[in-house]
Design an enzyme around this catalytic site. Sequence first.
Site, PDB file in Angstrom:
ATOM      1  N   SER A 170      35.405  40.979  39.228  1.00  0.00           N
ATOM      2  CA  SER A 170      35.421  41.640  37.922  1.00  0.00           C
ATOM      3  C   SER A 170      36.146  42.974  38.113  1.00  0.00           C
ATOM      4  O   SER A 170      35.522  43.997  38.360  1.00  0.00           O
ATOM      5  CB  SER A 170      33.985  41.834  37.437  1.00  0.00           C
ATOM      6  N   SER A 194      37.992  39.174  46.380  1.00  0.00           N
ATOM      7  CA  SER A 194      37.883  37.896  47.061  1.00  0.00           C
ATOM      8  C   SER A 194      37.543  38.136  48.532  1.00  0.00           C
ATOM      9  O   SER A 194      38.145  38.977  49.181  1.00  0.00           O
ATOM     10  CB  SER A 194      39.216  37.145  46.942  1.00  0.00           C
ATOM     11  N   GLY A 195      36.561  37.419  49.044  1.00  0.00           N
ATOM     12  CA  GLY A 195      36.157  37.557  50.433  1.00  0.00           C
ATOM     13  C   GLY A 195      35.132  38.642  50.708  1.00  0.00           C
ATOM     14  O   GLY A 195      34.747  38.853  51.854  1.00  0.00           O
ATOM     15  N   ALA A 196      34.659  39.316  49.668  1.00  0.00           N
ATOM     16  CA  ALA A 196      33.682  40.400  49.860  1.00  0.00           C
ATOM     17  C   ALA A 196      32.277  39.874  50.138  1.00  0.00           C
ATOM     18  O   ALA A 196      31.415  40.628  50.570  1.00  0.00           O
ATOM     19  CB  ALA A 196      33.671  41.326  48.642  1.00  0.00           C
ATOM     20  N   GLY A 197      32.042  38.602  49.886  1.00  0.00           N
ATOM     21  CA  GLY A 197      30.729  38.023  50.150  1.00  0.00           C
ATOM     22  C   GLY A 197      29.844  37.882  48.928  1.00  0.00           C
ATOM     23  O   GLY A 197      28.637  37.680  49.044  1.00  0.00           O
ATOM     24  N   LYS A 198      30.434  37.944  47.754  1.00  0.00           N
ATOM     25  CA  LYS A 198      29.668  37.907  46.505  1.00  0.00           C
ATOM     26  C   LYS A 198      28.862  36.617  46.345  1.00  0.00           C
ATOM     27  O   LYS A 198      27.653  36.669  46.094  1.00  0.00           O
ATOM     28  CB  LYS A 198      30.608  38.038  45.289  1.00  0.00           C
ATOM     29  N   SER A 199      29.515  35.490  46.461  1.00  0.00           N
ATOM     30  CA  SER A 199      28.827  34.207  46.246  1.00  0.00           C
ATOM     31  C   SER A 199      27.810  33.934  47.346  1.00  0.00           C
ATOM     32  O   SER A 199      26.688  33.486  47.057  1.00  0.00           O
ATOM     33  CB  SER A 199      29.829  33.059  46.168  1.00  0.00           C
TER      34      SER A 199
END
Length: 181
Positions: free
Chosen positions: A74, A2-7
């Site tokens: 994931s 969460s917060g890694a910038g995926k989206s």
Amino acid sequence: MSGAGKSSLAHAVEAQLHQRSCRTFVLDGDNIRHGLSKDLGFEDADRRENIRRIAEVAKLMLDAGNITLTAFISPFRLERELARHTVADGDFIEIYCNCDLKVCEQRDVKGLYRKARLGEIAHFTGISSPYEPPENPEIVVDTDQMSIEECLDHIFNHLQKMGILSPIPALPKALKRSSTK
């Protein structure tokens, strides 16, 4: 994580692909967890089932001719491998958004990490639930070190080297001059 910038990155890649006239669709937590997977929690078994469902939906989208970008936490290698084998060979490109946990926590506008550290959220990846980084992703972007533009350049350069995308041809000089007037 969460917060890694995926989206953010998935939507930026999608915008670049649209400029190339590609048909795309982004699957992420917002459009899957509020519908298809709203019956699932965040325990390990539910996370596995969520990734399985995502892989099946992605396969359907691919079969319909869409480049399908998925942006999900994931946490388990095995589920990522199963997702890879759900689609045809060469249709799964793993892009690992590598980001230091401290940076992910700083980006956390919803306060999820704080709640997880207080024990208010169980099974939170990186805090109370494990995360297994990919061993051999096709592409790695260090989202805590690189700007979104640098990540995009890295991804598109890699896709070109892989023979998946061709470079965008440069505009002829006459068109460049007329477009700046």
